[in-house]
Design an enzyme around this catalytic site. Sequence first.
Site, PDB file in Angstrom:
ATOM      1  N   ARG A   1      45.746  64.205 -14.377  1.00 21.79           N
ATOM      2  CA  ARG A   1      46.701  65.120 -15.010  1.00 21.79           C
ATOM      3  C   ARG A   1      47.209  66.098 -13.949  1.00 21.79           C
ATOM      4  O   ARG A   1      46.421  66.860 -13.386  1.00 21.79           O
ATOM      5  CB  ARG A   1      46.002  65.873 -16.146  1.00 21.79           C
ATOM      6  CG  ARG A   1      46.847  66.957 -16.793  1.00 21.79           C
ATOM      7  CD  ARG A   1      46.118  67.571 -17.994  1.00 21.79           C
ATOM      8  NE  ARG A   1      46.943  68.566 -18.642  1.00 21.79           N
ATOM      9  CZ  ARG A   1      46.763  69.895 -18.557  1.00 21.79           C
ATOM     10  NH1 ARG A   1      45.750  70.404 -17.875  1.00 21.79           N
ATOM     11  NH2 ARG A   1      47.590  70.715 -19.163  1.00 21.79           N
TER      12      ARG A   1
ATOM     13  N   GLU B   1      49.306  75.328 -22.292  1.00 20.24           N
ATOM     14  CA  GLU B   1      48.866  76.644 -22.753  1.00 20.24           C
ATOM     15  C   GLU B   1      50.011  77.624 -22.975  1.00 20.24           C
ATOM     16  O   GLU B   1      50.091  78.665 -22.311  1.00 20.24           O
ATOM     17  CB  GLU B   1      47.856  77.244 -21.769  1.00 20.24           C
ATOM     18  CG  GLU B   1      46.633  76.386 -21.549  1.00 20.24           C
ATOM     19  CD  GLU B   1      45.520  77.106 -20.788  1.00 20.24           C
ATOM     20  OE1 GLU B   1      45.770  78.198 -20.263  1.00 20.24           O
ATOM     21  OE2 GLU B   1      44.413  76.573 -20.732  1.00 20.24           O
TER      22      GLU B   1
ATOM     23  N   ASN C   1      42.477  72.697 -24.049  1.00 21.23           N
ATOM     24  CA  ASN C   1      41.781  73.264 -22.899  1.00 21.23           C
ATOM     25  C   ASN C   1      40.734  74.226 -23.425  1.00 21.23           C
ATOM     26  O   ASN C   1      41.044  75.123 -24.201  1.00 21.23           O
ATOM     27  CB  ASN C   1      42.747  74.037 -21.986  1.00 21.23           C
ATOM     28  CG  ASN C   1      43.768  73.117 -21.331  1.00 21.23           C
ATOM     29  OD1 ASN C   1      43.681  71.898 -21.449  1.00 21.23           O
ATOM     30  ND2 ASN C   1      44.709  73.713 -20.640  1.00 21.23           N
TER      31      ASN C   1
HETATM   32  C1  GBH Z   1      43.556  77.453 -17.700  1.00 16.32           C
HETATM   33  O1  GBH Z   1      43.780  78.696 -18.234  1.00 16.32           O
HETATM   34  C2  GBH Z   1      44.762  77.042 -16.928  1.00 16.32           C
HETATM   35  O2  GBH Z   1      45.480  76.031 -17.570  1.00 16.32           O
HETATM   36  C3  GBH Z   1      44.458  76.676 -15.511  1.00 16.32           C
HETATM   37  O3  GBH Z   1      45.639  76.650 -14.780  1.00 16.32           O
HETATM   38  C4  GBH Z   1      43.446  77.638 -14.958  1.00 16.32           C
HETATM   39  O4  GBH Z   1      43.244  77.482 -13.580  1.00 16.32           O
HETATM   40  C5  GBH Z   1      42.162  77.405 -15.688  1.00 16.32           C
HETATM   41  O5  GBH Z   1      42.343  77.464 -17.074  1.00 16.32           O
HETATM   42  C6  GBH Z   1      41.035  78.350 -15.303  1.00 16.32           C
HETATM   43  O6  GBH Z   1      41.365  79.657 -15.606  1.00 16.32           O
HETATM   44  O7  GBH Z   1      41.305  86.030 -24.758  1.00 16.32           O
HETATM   45  O8  GBH Z   1      42.592  87.597 -23.470  1.00 16.32           O
HETATM   46  O9  GBH Z   1      40.231  87.478 -23.174  1.00 16.32           O
HETATM   47  C7  GBH Z   1      42.752  79.205 -19.017  1.00 16.32           C
HETATM   48  C8  GBH Z   1      43.088  80.605 -19.349  1.00 16.32           C
HETATM   49  C9  GBH Z   1      41.050  81.658 -19.951  1.00 16.32           C
HETATM   50  C10 GBH Z   1      43.140  82.128 -21.040  1.00 16.32           C
HETATM   51  C11 GBH Z   1      40.355  82.545 -20.936  1.00 16.32           C
HETATM   52  C12 GBH Z   1      42.438  82.939 -22.005  1.00 16.32           C
HETATM   53  C13 GBH Z   1      40.699  84.497 -22.285  1.00 16.32           C
HETATM   54  C14 GBH Z   1      41.678  85.612 -22.283  1.00 16.32           C
HETATM   55  N1  GBH Z   1      42.309  81.134 -20.429  1.00 16.32           N
HETATM   56  N2  GBH Z   1      41.267  83.528 -21.385  1.00 16.32           N
HETATM   57  S1  GBH Z   1      41.435  86.757 -23.529  1.00 16.32           S
END
Ligand code: GBH
Length: 454
Positions: free
Chosen positions: A75, A164, A293
């Site tokens: 992917r 996302e 995810n």
């Molecule tokens: C993914 O995002 C992405 O698609 C990827 O590009 C990235 O590198 C990977 O994960 C690792 O981060 O609810 O406000 O406390 C995941 C992003 C992580 C977004 C957890 C929401 C909680 C934010 N998510 N996060 S909050």
Amino acid sequence: MRSFPSGFRWGTATAAYQIEGAAAEDGRTPSIWDTFSRTPGKVRNGDTGDIAADHYHRMSEDIGLMKDLGVTDYRFSVAWPRVQPTGRGPAVRKGLDFYRRMVDELRAAGIRPVATLYHWDLPQELEDAGGWPQRETAERFAEYAGIVAGALGDGVATWTTLNEPWCAAFLGYGSGVHAPGRTDPVAALRAAHHLNLAHGRAVQALRAVLPAESEVSLTLNLHAVRALTDTEADRDAARRIDALGNRVFLDPVFHGRLPGDLVADTADLTDWSFVRDGDLEVTSAPVDSLGINYYSPTVVAAGTHEGPSPWPGAESRVRFEPAPGPRTAMDWPVDEEGLYELLTRLRDELPDVPLVITENGAAYEDYADPEGEVHDPERVAYLDRHLTAVHRALGDGVDVRGYFLWSLLDNFEWAYGYSKRFGIVHVDFASQRRTPKDSARWYAEVIARGGLAG
Ligand code: GBH
């Protein structure tokens, strides 16, 4: 041995801005992430994706790494500003050629290409014209989707419109911790709708050019929301976050409706008149699967939280509680139950929609030892626990078709820059040397035996 179904897809995942580099090559123009990462104070250490893992120049080597792992699928995402630099009009040949070569090399290696059309790198010109809060951006996205599908449609097996959209809308326009860094709750809600609309218009554009057997999908970072206690107040907090984190996308895409409670909860902010007649028919254009995810669960209680928020309207109602348990280098709890909860919920709510885990993985503070080896037992444990949860869900009748490990390579971790390593292959960013970690060998064994040991 805990076997997975035959035909289960074993993959790894990456995203263009996080690995490609070559930010100004072959006609590529800045995306919102180029602009954001150059803005002082936005990304840790002032890191940018200018070079990243230099994948643009090392793509064949990286496909070789995947061939050694034995993955069935890969992917990746297509960088919109490489293909259509201004976000409108004809494509740049060289940009498309890069992805054409990638798809051909993947096929030659026996790996199914899974392409994501939008992993957050909006052409800056489209942000200057208003970005995702502006309806026109959805039309621009559909045009771009049709261009890419026309060029790669015979090679790509699975198409994901958006990665996302929650992050794109609510971190990009709400809390401002992601590009373009705006902090406007109404803009965030408008962005969420226009991302749903962009998805639906892209599904239409893709179906118009793709061969019938192509799979069309979208990927959501669904929140495994738990109320801290069983009180009505805490359960109401969980309902609000479920609406803003999950149903804001699930309902328009799979049920052709807006969540009524979300509209009511946000009535002080907007009357939602940016949702026009017919939009919800577009957003619910049928898809072939749903990508999920998952990293960790979200625990909430009645209360308040401070500061620019990715949760419009919930600031004075909801507080976020740290979930218990061991933590990764992101400080995210390791809790595979959340993944199991999400999968069984979706089985019940969307019984006809096949599911794919399009990202799961963890950051740890990895380093190469004097022998040049990278030992990452915590990552192996994280992956083992989460695949165990997937296996359990399969046994309970959840239709999970595949698992994509985030990520193949250490990369640019958005607001954290290069300080967080999610790869199963270590990247020394000074030399661009790649070293498979212990977790890479572990994953190769899982794939080879078609399941988990023991
Ligand atoms: C993914 O995002 C992405 O698609 C990827 O590009 C990235 O590198 C990977 O994960 C690792 O981060 O609810 O406000 O406390 C995941 C992003 C992580 C977004 C957890 C929401 C909680 C934010 N998510 N996060 S909050």
